[in-house]
Scaffold this motif. Sequence first.
Motif, PDB file in Angstrom:
ATOM      1  N   ILE A 251       7.515  75.715  50.702  1.00 37.32           N
ATOM      2  CA  ILE A 251       8.866  75.648  51.304  1.00 37.32           C
ATOM      3  C   ILE A 251       9.614  76.979  50.592  1.00 37.32           C
ATOM      4  N   LEU A 252       9.907  77.792  51.486  1.00 39.98           N
ATOM      5  CA  LEU A 252      10.690  79.080  51.098  1.00 39.98           C
ATOM      6  C   LEU A 252      11.925  78.948  50.548  1.00 39.98           C
ATOM      7  N   TYR A 253      12.648  77.993  51.166  1.00 46.25           N
ATOM      8  CA  TYR A 253      14.039  77.675  50.551  1.00 46.25           C
ATOM      9  C   TYR A 253      14.166  76.153  50.747  1.00 46.25           C
ATOM     10  N   ALA A 254      15.169  75.661  49.933  1.00 41.99           N
ATOM     11  CA  ALA A 254      15.657  74.483  50.303  1.00 41.99           C
ATOM     12  C   ALA A 254      16.884  74.296  49.430  1.00 41.99           C
ATOM     13  N   ARG A 255      17.855  73.308  49.855  1.00 42.54           N
ATOM     14  CA  ARG A 255      18.948  72.988  48.956  1.00 42.54           C
ATOM     15  C   ARG A 255      19.254  71.425  49.129  1.00 42.54           C
ATOM     16  N   VAL A 256      19.582  71.171  47.801  1.00 45.06           N
ATOM     17  CA  VAL A 256      19.555  69.614  47.542  1.00 45.06           C
ATOM     18  C   VAL A 256      21.008  69.647  47.175  1.00 45.06           C
ATOM     19  N   ASP A 257      21.744  68.477  47.725  1.00 43.63           N
ATOM     20  CA  ASP A 257      23.210  68.504  47.617  1.00 43.63           C
ATOM     21  C   ASP A 257      23.240  66.994  46.960  1.00 43.63           C
ATOM     22  N   LEU A 258      23.856  66.982  45.684  1.00 38.35           N
ATOM     23  CA  LEU A 258      23.785  65.619  44.984  1.00 38.35           C
ATOM     24  C   LEU A 258      25.443  65.188  44.749  1.00 38.35           C
ATOM     25  N   LEU A 259      25.506  64.241  44.601  1.00 43.30           N
ATOM     26  CA  LEU A 259      26.867  63.554  44.435  1.00 43.30           C
ATOM     27  C   LEU A 259      26.877  62.880  42.838  1.00 43.30           C
ATOM     28  N   GLY A 260      27.745  62.909  41.974  1.00 42.46           N
ATOM     29  CA  GLY A 260      28.047  62.382  40.927  1.00 42.46           C
ATOM     30  C   GLY A 260      28.439  63.233  39.666  1.00 42.46           C
ATOM     31  N   ALA A 261      28.917  62.465  38.654  1.00 42.81           N
ATOM     32  CA  ALA A 261      29.478  63.445  37.698  1.00 42.81           C
ATOM     33  C   ALA A 261      28.433  63.262  36.483  1.00 42.81           C
ATOM     34  N   GLY A 262      28.492  64.289  35.565  1.00 42.36           N
ATOM     35  CA  GLY A 262      27.436  63.874  34.335  1.00 42.36           C
ATOM     36  C   GLY A 262      26.148  63.993  34.759  1.00 42.36           C
ATOM     37  N   GLY A 263      25.324  63.422  33.740  1.00 39.36           N
ATOM     38  CA  GLY A 263      24.021  63.483  34.261  1.00 39.36           C
ATOM     39  C   GLY A 263      23.391  61.817  34.680  1.00 39.36           C
ATOM     40  N   SER A 264      24.138  60.958  34.768  1.00 39.42           N
ATOM     41  CA  SER A 264      23.697  59.721  35.142  1.00 39.42           C
ATOM     42  C   SER A 264      24.169  59.298  36.497  1.00 39.42           C
ATOM     43  N   GLY A 265      23.654  58.457  36.975  1.00 37.12           N
ATOM     44  CA  GLY A 265      24.191  58.180  38.543  1.00 37.12           C
ATOM     45  C   GLY A 265      24.200  59.008  39.721  1.00 37.12           C
ATOM     46  N   ARG A 267      23.011  60.989  43.034  1.00 37.71           N
ATOM     47  CA  ARG A 267      22.247  60.554  44.217  1.00 37.71           C
ATOM     48  C   ARG A 267      22.460  61.417  45.258  1.00 37.71           C
ATOM     49  N   LEU A 268      21.295  61.389  46.155  1.00 38.85           N
ATOM     50  CA  LEU A 268      21.271  62.552  47.025  1.00 38.85           C
ATOM     51  C   LEU A 268      22.202  62.261  48.318  1.00 38.85           C
ATOM     52  N   LEU A 269      22.945  63.388  48.643  1.00 41.77           N
ATOM     53  CA  LEU A 269      23.708  63.292  49.822  1.00 41.77           C
ATOM     54  C   LEU A 269      22.842  64.071  51.047  1.00 41.77           C
ATOM     55  N   GLU A 270      22.627  65.103  51.005  1.00 46.38           N
ATOM     56  CA  GLU A 270      21.541  65.968  51.880  1.00 46.38           C
ATOM     57  C   GLU A 270      20.515  66.513  51.005  1.00 46.38           C
ATOM     58  N   PHE A 271      19.546  66.703  52.092  1.00 44.04           N
ATOM     59  CA  PHE A 271      18.419  67.772  51.559  1.00 44.04           C
ATOM     60  C   PHE A 271      18.259  68.579  52.577  1.00 44.04           C
ATOM     61  N   GLU A 272      18.502  70.005  52.501  1.00 39.91           N
ATOM     62  CA  GLU A 272      18.545  71.041  53.563  1.00 39.91           C
ATOM     63  C   GLU A 272      17.505  71.885  53.487  1.00 39.91           C
ATOM     64  N   ALA A 273      16.858  71.934  54.619  1.00 38.61           N
ATOM     65  CA  ALA A 273      15.660  73.017  54.836  1.00 38.61           C
ATOM     66  C   ALA A 273      15.467  73.725  56.316  1.00 38.61           C
TER      67      ALA A 273
END
Length: 306
Positions: A251-265, A267-273
């Motif tokens: 996978i040459l490039y990908a972007r993983v968009d996460l929600l949540g503050a700090g290191g806990s909780g 969660r994935l909002l989008e996976f973009e490839a």
Amino acid sequence: MSAESDKSPIPSSPTVVLAACAQLPTGDGDDDGLIDALTAAGLSARWLAWDDPEINSVDGVVLRATWDYPDRLDEFLAWAEGVDLLINSASMVRWNSDKGYLLDLEAAGIPIVPTAVFAPDETVSIPEGEVVVKPAVAGGSRGAARFTDPRHAADHAAALQAAGHRVVVQPFDPAVAEGETALVYIAGQRSHAFTKGPMLPEPGVEGELDESGLYLVESLAPASPPDEFWELGDSVLTAAAHAVGVMPANILYARVDLLGAGGSGARLLEFEAVEPSLGWHQLPETKRGPAMARFALATAAALARR
């Protein structure tokens, strides 16, 4: 034997196109500098619209600014299947172009923002509270809207279905107000991160589109996410690669968009490839050049494997 016959042909550089669209023939500005990086890696690189016939005569095609594909999905996917070397692959593009992929990732154990997907002929269920309703195939948050009134949400969903769209319904996550954390991967490896400010305005207010009218304007800033975010991003990338039968390194490039503050909780909002903005210009120049060089070398390696 003459000196003339001793001369071997000078090998030409592999040719690669950064695929754009007619409205943005040289990209949206996110990839400024990438042509130079590809050239330094020994490639002959240029921009072309994905539907330009000239694109069929190159060695490889990298999707970067094909922002009009949601409006021409069947045509775009058929074209993608016919490209000799498409980066990322046509199988990844087909899977990732419809936000129903989130349900596949959830089934693989990835924590996602709660998501329901409805076909054009299905009755849409609107949960209580504020919700987001959007088409399953869209770019730049076009067609997405927030609602506090379930009747208005249902009306928007019905309008999308009447236009032939599958519809995604998600509870509005208050963490969106804090912004998204975008993790960028190059050839399966962690590269850099940035934050994206909230894109969807308050219910009943329309978002600001860029001049092309193809996507909502984003507010970006550099970020240094905690290890836990990167660990989740790694899991997302692995699960996405498994879903389409490729190795993460392919996978040459990908972007993983996460929600949540700090290191806990988190969660994935989008996976973009397909064609995600990679936030190159959120990096200082001392890091931007090396990151683009890694992208270019990975592109050259993909061409060498063909």
